[in-house]
Design a protein around this motif. Structure first.
Motif, mmCIF file in Angstrom:
data_model
loop_
_atom_site.group_PDB
_atom_site.id
_atom_site.type_symbol
_atom_site.label_atom_id
_atom_site.label_comp_id
_atom_site.label_asym_id
_atom_site.label_seq_id
_atom_site.Cartn_x
_atom_site.Cartn_y
_atom_site.Cartn_z
ATOM 1 N N ASP A 1 -24.375 -0.720 20.330
ATOM 2 C CA ASP A 1 -25.826 -0.534 20.366
ATOM 3 C C ASP A 1 -26.499 -1.008 19.084
ATOM 4 O O ASP A 1 -27.571 -1.611 19.131
ATOM 5 C CB ASP A 1 -26.177 0.938 20.617
ATOM 6 C CG ASP A 1 -25.853 1.375 22.035
ATOM 7 O OD1 ASP A 1 -25.692 0.504 22.922
ATOM 8 O OD2 ASP A 1 -25.758 2.598 22.257
ATOM 9 N N LYS A 2 -25.876 -0.733 17.942
ATOM 10 C CA LYS A 2 -26.461 -1.144 16.662
ATOM 11 C C LYS A 2 -26.555 -2.666 16.575
ATOM 12 O O LYS A 2 -27.584 -3.209 16.175
ATOM 13 C CB LYS A 2 -25.614 -0.600 15.507
ATOM 14 C CG LYS A 2 -26.163 -0.937 14.150
ATOM 15 C CD LYS A 2 -25.296 -0.354 13.042
ATOM 16 C CE LYS A 2 -25.819 -0.764 11.684
ATOM 17 N NZ LYS A 2 -24.973 -0.283 10.599
ATOM 18 N N GLY A 3 -25.486 -3.359 16.957
ATOM 19 C CA GLY A 3 -25.487 -4.820 16.927
ATOM 20 C C GLY A 3 -26.501 -5.408 17.892
ATOM 21 O O GLY A 3 -27.225 -6.344 17.569
ATOM 22 N N THR A 4 -26.560 -4.848 19.086
ATOM 23 C CA THR A 4 -27.509 -5.326 20.088
ATOM 24 C C THR A 4 -28.942 -5.114 19.633
ATOM 25 O O THR A 4 -29.796 -6.003 19.772
ATOM 26 C CB THR A 4 -27.254 -4.621 21.439
ATOM 27 O OG1 THR A 4 -25.960 -5.009 21.901
ATOM 28 C CG2 THR A 4 -28.295 -4.986 22.476
ATOM 29 N N LYS A 5 -29.234 -3.949 19.067
ATOM 30 C CA LYS A 5 -30.594 -3.666 18.597
ATOM 31 C C LYS A 5 -31.002 -4.653 17.512
ATOM 32 O O LYS A 5 -32.127 -5.142 17.490
ATOM 33 C CB LYS A 5 -30.691 -2.235 18.080
ATOM 34 C CG LYS A 5 -32.081 -1.849 17.642
ATOM 35 C CD LYS A 5 -32.172 -0.410 17.200
ATOM 36 C CE LYS A 5 -33.590 -0.113 16.744
ATOM 37 N NZ LYS A 5 -33.754 1.240 16.273
ATOM 38 N N TRP A 6 -30.081 -4.965 16.579
ATOM 39 C CA TRP A 6 -30.395 -5.916 15.513
ATOM 40 C C TRP A 6 -30.730 -7.264 16.117
ATOM 41 O O TRP A 6 -31.705 -7.906 15.727
ATOM 42 C CB TRP A 6 -29.227 -6.053 14.525
ATOM 43 C CG TRP A 6 -29.632 -6.734 13.255
ATOM 44 C CD1 TRP A 6 -29.969 -6.123 12.087
ATOM 45 C CD2 TRP A 6 -29.758 -8.144 13.018
ATOM 46 N NE1 TRP A 6 -30.294 -7.070 11.151
ATOM 47 C CE2 TRP A 6 -30.182 -8.318 11.704
ATOM 48 C CE3 TRP A 6 -29.566 -9.270 13.807
ATOM 49 C CZ2 TRP A 6 -30.409 -9.565 11.128
ATOM 50 C CZ3 TRP A 6 -29.799 -10.522 13.245
ATOM 51 C CH2 TRP A 6 -30.211 -10.664 11.928
ATOM 52 N N LEU A 7 -29.935 -7.722 17.062
ATOM 53 C CA LEU A 7 -30.184 -9.015 17.688
ATOM 54 C C LEU A 7 -31.539 -9.037 18.409
ATOM 55 O O LEU A 7 -32.320 -9.986 18.253
ATOM 56 C CB LEU A 7 -29.062 -9.360 18.664
ATOM 57 C CG LEU A 7 -27.710 -9.664 18.019
ATOM 58 C CD1 LEU A 7 -26.609 -9.696 19.069
ATOM 59 C CD2 LEU A 7 -27.752 -10.968 17.241
#
Length: 93
Positions: A80-86
């Motif tokens: 989720d953290k990686g997806t949100k950053w993207l």
């Protein structure tokens, strides 16, 4: 700010990535790193300037790619953290 993808292969056996990784992190406080040799950063710089800074941290037989991102992206399998950053930081068309 513009968004850049940085990819590299350090081809010498036992290569130390620490100097290169530190140099990438110094380019921007906004960076993403969820793949082994791939980073995405936000910067006011140019691809050529970023390449020149990072090239000082690799050997002659290594490979370095810096590309300005200008459009949509797609991905799978990130947390989720990686997806949100993207979602927040990739440019959209």
């Amino acid at each position: 700010m513009q968004t850049f993808l940085i990819g590299y292969d350090l081809n010498k056996t036992g290569q130390d990535y620490a100097d290169l990784i530190d140099a990438i992190k110094k380019l921007s406080s906004k960076w993403w790193h969820h793949l082994d040799s791939t980073w995405i950063i936000k910067s006011n710089s140019t691809a050529i300037a970023i390449r020149d800074i990072l090239a000082a941290h690799i050997d002659d037989n290594d490979e370095l790619l810096v590309v300005k991102l200008t459009g949509d992206g797609a991905w799978a399998g990130f947390n989720d953290k990686g997806t949100k950053w993207l979602i927040t930081n990739l440019p959209t068309t």
